[in-house]
Write an enzyme that holds these catalytic residues in place. Sequence first.
Site, PDB file in Angstrom:
ATOM      1  N   GLY A  55      83.066   1.771 -24.446  1.00  0.00           N
ATOM      2  CA  GLY A  55      82.648   3.183 -24.212  1.00  0.00           C
ATOM      3  C   GLY A  55      83.962   4.101 -24.125  1.00  0.00           C
ATOM      4  N   GLU A  56      84.139   4.754 -23.395  1.00  0.00           N
ATOM      5  CA  GLU A  56      85.256   5.397 -22.781  1.00  0.00           C
ATOM      6  C   GLU A  56      85.527   5.297 -21.347  1.00  0.00           C
ATOM      7  OE1 GLU A  56      87.076   7.304 -25.046  1.00  0.00           O
ATOM      8  OE2 GLU A  56      88.304   7.352 -23.404  1.00  0.00           O
ATOM      9  N   SER A  57      86.550   4.530 -20.983  1.00  0.00           N
ATOM     10  CA  SER A  57      86.733   4.327 -19.608  1.00  0.00           C
ATOM     11  C   SER A  57      87.016   5.540 -18.625  1.00  0.00           C
ATOM     12  CB  SER A  57      88.105   3.100 -19.722  1.00  0.00           C
ATOM     13  OG  SER A  57      89.472   3.878 -20.157  1.00  0.00           O
ATOM     14  N   CYS A  91      86.108  -4.220 -24.629  1.00  0.00           N
ATOM     15  CA  CYS A  91      86.571  -2.900 -24.864  1.00  0.00           C
ATOM     16  C   CYS A  91      86.864  -1.927 -23.609  1.00  0.00           C
ATOM     17  CB  CYS A  91      85.939  -2.016 -25.918  1.00  0.00           C
ATOM     18  SG  CYS A  91      86.945  -1.066 -26.736  1.00  0.00           S
ATOM     19  N   ARG A 114      95.536   1.561 -23.444  1.00  0.00           N
ATOM     20  CA  ARG A 114      94.251   2.301 -24.033  1.00  0.00           C
ATOM     21  C   ARG A 114      94.584   2.759 -25.301  1.00  0.00           C
ATOM     22  NH1 ARG A 114      92.627   7.049 -21.164  1.00  0.00           N
ATOM     23  NH2 ARG A 114      90.654   6.725 -22.680  1.00  0.00           N
ATOM     24  N   ILE A 142      86.839  -0.743 -32.010  1.00  0.00           N
ATOM     25  CA  ILE A 142      86.920   0.836 -32.164  1.00  0.00           C
ATOM     26  C   ILE A 142      87.504   1.395 -30.825  1.00  0.00           C
ATOM     27  CG2 ILE A 142      85.170   2.475 -31.672  1.00  0.00           C
ATOM     28  CD1 ILE A 142      82.996   0.306 -32.490  1.00  0.00           C
ATOM     29  N   ARG A 143      88.687   1.988 -31.523  1.00  0.00           N
ATOM     30  CA  ARG A 143      89.474   2.607 -30.698  1.00  0.00           C
ATOM     31  C   ARG A 143      89.862   1.807 -29.665  1.00  0.00           C
ATOM     32  NH1 ARG A 143      88.711   6.904 -27.910  1.00  0.00           N
ATOM     33  NH2 ARG A 143      86.546   6.399 -27.577  1.00  0.00           N
ATOM     34  N   HIS A 176      84.188  -5.409 -29.736  1.00  0.00           N
ATOM     35  CA  HIS A 176      82.826  -5.094 -29.372  1.00  0.00           C
ATOM     36  C   HIS A 176      82.055  -6.200 -30.017  1.00  0.00           C
ATOM     37  CE1 HIS A 176      82.420  -0.818 -27.782  1.00  0.00           C
ATOM     38  NE2 HIS A 176      83.786  -0.896 -28.499  1.00  0.00           N
ATOM     39  N   GLU A 178      79.055  -7.242 -29.048  1.00  0.00           N
ATOM     40  CA  GLU A 178      77.664  -6.789 -29.345  1.00  0.00           C
ATOM     41  C   GLU A 178      77.363  -6.129 -30.448  1.00  0.00           C
ATOM     42  OE1 GLU A 178      79.807  -5.281 -27.607  1.00  0.00           O
ATOM     43  OE2 GLU A 178      79.618  -3.047 -27.657  1.00  0.00           O
TER      44      GLU A 178
END
Length: 198
Positions: A55-57, A91, A114, A142-143, A176, A178
């Site tokens: 997600g977004e850390s 991620c 990151r 993803i990023r 990812h 998943e």
Amino acid sequence: MLRIGLVMLQGARHAHIAAIEAASSRSGIMVEIHEIRKLSDLQSSDPQALVLPGGESTTMRLTGLDEASNLLPGLFQWIRDRPTLPVLGTCAGAILLSDPQDGGYPLVDARIDRNAYGRQSDSFQDTLYSPLLGCDFPGVFIRAPRFISHDAEISAMHGDEVVGVRTGNVVALTFHPELSGDPGFHVWLLESAKEAFQ
Ligand code: GLN
């Protein structure tokens, strides 16, 4: 029945539920998924394996340090205090495990950068090799972050580049799993938990 804790601070949580269920049918290991939003969820469910989604850390650090949640840094200390607890961080989850920023040591022996591949448009998919699983694996980046250096076992390689590390029973992947349709890493998590706890 194994208790699997899924950290629900933010990000790709629901795909992990599907991957854990697929891993459960593939391995025949029965699971009960516990959603972990607050430190008290961790304490009451006492999970036998943990998943930290992507997600977004930065958002995860904010929500996880919020008074209502208070999950971080209690979560990191919880993992340090349980050296055999299997943990899968993907991620942004790998960023938190490599760089917990709580004054304690990292949960995997690696330094991470990151967004090192660039922007969203630099996201990609490619085949990886996983020494942990002993087979190829579909990598969805993803990023994604990148490991700058590591002193850990390698759990995934993309060509010459290390994209997954393992220290003890903690595995951090920059991609990812998943979202790949292959529950291999989640099977590893369940089998490791079974070995550690049953
Ligand atoms: N770039 C994100 C971060 O810094 C990680 C991306 C992801 O989890 N897909 O937290």
